[in-house]
Design a protein around this motif. Structure first.
Motif, PDB file in Angstrom:
ATOM      1  N   VAL A 100       0.819  -1.206   0.000  1.00  0.00           N
ATOM      2  CA  VAL A 100       0.000   0.000   0.000  1.00  0.00           C
ATOM      3  C   VAL A 100       0.856   1.260   0.000  1.00  0.00           C
ATOM      4  O   VAL A 100       0.535   2.231  -0.700  1.00  0.00           O
ATOM      5  CB  VAL A 100      -0.976  -0.022   1.207  1.00  0.00           C
ATOM      6  CG1 VAL A 100      -1.743   1.278   1.323  1.00  0.00           C
ATOM      7  CG2 VAL A 100      -1.931  -1.186   1.083  1.00  0.00           C
ATOM      8  N   PHE A 101       1.941   1.280   0.736  1.00  0.00           N
ATOM      9  CA  PHE A 101       2.777   2.472   0.801  1.00  0.00           C
ATOM     10  C   PHE A 101       3.428   2.766  -0.554  1.00  0.00           C
ATOM     11  O   PHE A 101       3.371   3.891  -1.054  1.00  0.00           O
ATOM     12  CB  PHE A 101       3.853   2.314   1.882  1.00  0.00           C
ATOM     13  CG  PHE A 101       4.785   3.487   1.953  1.00  0.00           C
ATOM     14  CD1 PHE A 101       4.362   4.696   2.493  1.00  0.00           C
ATOM     15  CD2 PHE A 101       6.074   3.396   1.451  1.00  0.00           C
ATOM     16  CE1 PHE A 101       5.209   5.787   2.545  1.00  0.00           C
ATOM     17  CE2 PHE A 101       6.928   4.479   1.494  1.00  0.00           C
ATOM     18  CZ  PHE A 101       6.497   5.680   2.039  1.00  0.00           C
ATOM     19  N   ILE A 102       4.042   1.758  -1.163  1.00  0.00           N
ATOM     20  CA  ILE A 102       4.700   1.931  -2.464  1.00  0.00           C
ATOM     21  C   ILE A 102       3.680   2.336  -3.521  1.00  0.00           C
ATOM     22  O   ILE A 102       3.923   3.234  -4.329  1.00  0.00           O
ATOM     23  CB  ILE A 102       5.430   0.638  -2.902  1.00  0.00           C
ATOM     24  CG1 ILE A 102       6.504   0.259  -1.899  1.00  0.00           C
ATOM     25  CG2 ILE A 102       5.991   0.759  -4.296  1.00  0.00           C
ATOM     26  CD1 ILE A 102       7.755   1.075  -1.945  1.00  0.00           C
ATOM     27  N   VAL A 103       2.531   1.692  -3.518  1.00  0.00           N
ATOM     28  CA  VAL A 103       1.483   2.019  -4.481  1.00  0.00           C
ATOM     29  C   VAL A 103       1.017   3.460  -4.284  1.00  0.00           C
ATOM     30  O   VAL A 103       0.859   4.203  -5.260  1.00  0.00           O
ATOM     31  CB  VAL A 103       0.303   1.023  -4.379  1.00  0.00           C
ATOM     32  CG1 VAL A 103      -0.902   1.507  -5.151  1.00  0.00           C
ATOM     33  CG2 VAL A 103       0.739  -0.354  -4.860  1.00  0.00           C
ATOM     34  N   SER A 104       0.823   3.878  -3.054  1.00  0.00           N
ATOM     35  CA  SER A 104       0.371   5.248  -2.783  1.00  0.00           C
ATOM     36  C   SER A 104       1.391   6.276  -3.250  1.00  0.00           C
ATOM     37  O   SER A 104       1.031   7.285  -3.866  1.00  0.00           O
ATOM     38  CB  SER A 104       0.099   5.434  -1.293  1.00  0.00           C
ATOM     39  OG  SER A 104      -0.939   4.593  -0.878  1.00  0.00           O
ATOM     40  N   VAL A 105       2.658   6.024  -2.980  1.00  0.00           N
ATOM     41  CA  VAL A 105       3.705   6.941  -3.434  1.00  0.00           C
ATOM     42  C   VAL A 105       3.748   6.975  -4.956  1.00  0.00           C
ATOM     43  O   VAL A 105       3.823   8.053  -5.563  1.00  0.00           O
ATOM     44  CB  VAL A 105       5.078   6.547  -2.845  1.00  0.00           C
ATOM     45  CG1 VAL A 105       6.211   7.311  -3.512  1.00  0.00           C
ATOM     46  CG2 VAL A 105       5.101   6.776  -1.347  1.00  0.00           C
ATOM     47  N   LEU A 106       3.665   5.822  -5.584  1.00  0.00           N
ATOM     48  CA  LEU A 106       3.694   5.764  -7.043  1.00  0.00           C
ATOM     49  C   LEU A 106       2.479   6.473  -7.652  1.00  0.00           C
ATOM     50  O   LEU A 106       2.604   7.181  -8.664  1.00  0.00           O
ATOM     51  CB  LEU A 106       3.757   4.311  -7.521  1.00  0.00           C
ATOM     52  CG  LEU A 106       3.919   4.108  -9.012  1.00  0.00           C
ATOM     53  CD1 LEU A 106       5.242   4.699  -9.497  1.00  0.00           C
ATOM     54  CD2 LEU A 106       3.843   2.642  -9.360  1.00  0.00           C
ATOM     55  N   VAL A 107       1.329   6.315  -7.040  1.00  0.00           N
ATOM     56  CA  VAL A 107       0.119   6.990  -7.527  1.00  0.00           C
ATOM     57  C   VAL A 107       0.289   8.502  -7.425  1.00  0.00           C
ATOM     58  O   VAL A 107      -0.040   9.237  -8.358  1.00  0.00           O
ATOM     59  CB  VAL A 107      -1.127   6.491  -6.758  1.00  0.00           C
ATOM     60  CG1 VAL A 107      -2.304   7.412  -6.958  1.00  0.00           C
ATOM     61  CG2 VAL A 107      -1.474   5.074  -7.183  1.00  0.00           C
ATOM     62  N   LEU A 108       0.812   8.985  -6.313  1.00  0.00           N
ATOM     63  CA  LEU A 108       1.024  10.425  -6.163  1.00  0.00           C
ATOM     64  C   LEU A 108       2.090  10.941  -7.125  1.00  0.00           C
ATOM     65  O   LEU A 108       1.980  12.064  -7.639  1.00  0.00           O
ATOM     66  CB  LEU A 108       1.370  10.765  -4.716  1.00  0.00           C
ATOM     67  CG  LEU A 108       0.219  10.599  -3.724  1.00  0.00           C
ATOM     68  CD1 LEU A 108       0.683  10.885  -2.302  1.00  0.00           C
ATOM     69  CD2 LEU A 108      -0.958  11.473  -4.095  1.00  0.00           C
ATOM     70  N   VAL A 109       3.098  10.139  -7.421  1.00  0.00           N
ATOM     71  CA  VAL A 109       4.082  10.509  -8.441  1.00  0.00           C
ATOM     72  C   VAL A 109       3.405  10.582  -9.809  1.00  0.00           C
ATOM     73  O   VAL A 109       3.675  11.490 -10.601  1.00  0.00           O
ATOM     74  CB  VAL A 109       5.277   9.519  -8.456  1.00  0.00           C
ATOM     75  CG1 VAL A 109       6.142   9.683  -9.690  1.00  0.00           C
ATOM     76  CG2 VAL A 109       6.116   9.692  -7.204  1.00  0.00           C
ATOM     77  N   GLY A 110       2.500   9.648 -10.086  1.00  0.00           N
ATOM     78  CA  GLY A 110       1.757   9.669 -11.339  1.00  0.00           C
ATOM     79  C   GLY A 110       0.866  10.901 -11.465  1.00  0.00           C
ATOM     80  O   GLY A 110       0.785  11.514 -12.536  1.00  0.00           O
ATOM     81  N   VAL A 111       0.230  11.293 -10.375  1.00  0.00           N
ATOM     82  CA  VAL A 111      -0.601  12.502 -10.373  1.00  0.00           C
ATOM     83  C   VAL A 111       0.273  13.730 -10.618  1.00  0.00           C
ATOM     84  O   VAL A 111      -0.087  14.627 -11.395  1.00  0.00           O
ATOM     85  CB  VAL A 111      -1.394  12.621  -9.045  1.00  0.00           C
ATOM     86  CG1 VAL A 111      -2.011  14.003  -8.880  1.00  0.00           C
ATOM     87  CG2 VAL A 111      -2.462  11.544  -8.968  1.00  0.00           C
ATOM     88  N   THR A 112       1.427  13.760  -9.980  1.00  0.00           N
ATOM     89  CA  THR A 112       2.365  14.869 -10.186  1.00  0.00           C
ATOM     90  C   THR A 112       2.840  14.913 -11.634  1.00  0.00           C
ATOM     91  O   THR A 112       2.901  15.996 -12.243  1.00  0.00           O
ATOM     92  CB  THR A 112       3.572  14.739  -9.233  1.00  0.00           C
ATOM     93  OG1 THR A 112       3.093  14.646  -7.888  1.00  0.00           O
ATOM     94  CG2 THR A 112       4.513  15.917  -9.362  1.00  0.00           C
ATOM     95  N   ALA A 113       3.155  13.762 -12.195  1.00  0.00           N
ATOM     96  CA  ALA A 113       3.587  13.710 -13.599  1.00  0.00           C
ATOM     97  C   ALA A 113       2.479  14.197 -14.525  1.00  0.00           C
ATOM     98  O   ALA A 113       2.751  14.913 -15.498  1.00  0.00           O
ATOM     99  CB  ALA A 113       4.003  12.285 -13.962  1.00  0.00           C
TER     100      ALA A 113
END
Length: 172
Positions: A100-113
């Motif tokens: 969940v932590f890695i997925v959440s960080v990756l999702v927020l990176v995707g939103v930022t991108a």
């Protein structure tokens, strides 16, 4: 039946995102900020990670086009970015651990991108006049807080739902 439920979920999230955008002022987090909800791309990322990656790309194409038609003046930005970012998330998750932590960080990176890609394109076209520093301060931070709150609220239920769908799909 599950495809219809998944499609209805995405339509509901699309509508929720638009209702949220029109119901709350852009600076509701703090004065001068612009918080942009990206709930749909978050759900698409969860579909890609926990359910079915190819179907997530197809849904990304469809809803990227729908997002462009409904919300933007320039058709093609989200039509291109949603599937590309979904594909990048799929490939990143092949290397990273699925927790969940890695997925959440990756999702927020995707939103930022997504935000930076749209900003860069609109900057090239001369439709935006924010400097990168002001863009980060006023828009990216607020957007990450808003979408982070959405993730905190819905991360576990989305994960459980898509894992359950994946199990049902495998049983067939």
């Amino acid at each position: 039946m599950q495809k219809w439920i998944l499609s209805l979920l995405l339509v509901a999230v699309f509508l929720l995102e638009n209702v949220f955008s029109f119901s709350f002022p852009a600076d509701f987090l703090w004065k001068g900020s612009i918080a942009v909800p990206h709930f749909l791309i978050i759900v698409l990322f969860f579909i890609a990670i926990y359910y079915h990656s190819l179907q997530a790309v197809y849904f990304s194409l469809l809803f990227g086009f729908l997002f462009d038609v409904v919300n933007t003046e320039l058709i093609g930005i989200y039509l291109f970015l949603y599937p590309v970012l979904t594909y990048l998330v799929i490939n990143a998750m092949r290397i990273l651990q699925v927790n969940v932590f890695i997925v959440s960080v990756l999702v927020l990176v995707g939103v930022t991108a997504l935000e930076y890609a749209v900003y860069g394109l609109l900057l090239l076209l001369g439709q935006v006049d924010l400097t990168p520093g002001i863009f980060f301060e006023k828009r990216i931070l607020a957007t990450l807080v808003l979408n982070g709150i959405f993730l905190l609220l819905f991360c576990v239920p989305l994960k459980k739902y898509f894992l359950r769908l994946a199990e049902a799909r495998e049983e067939k």
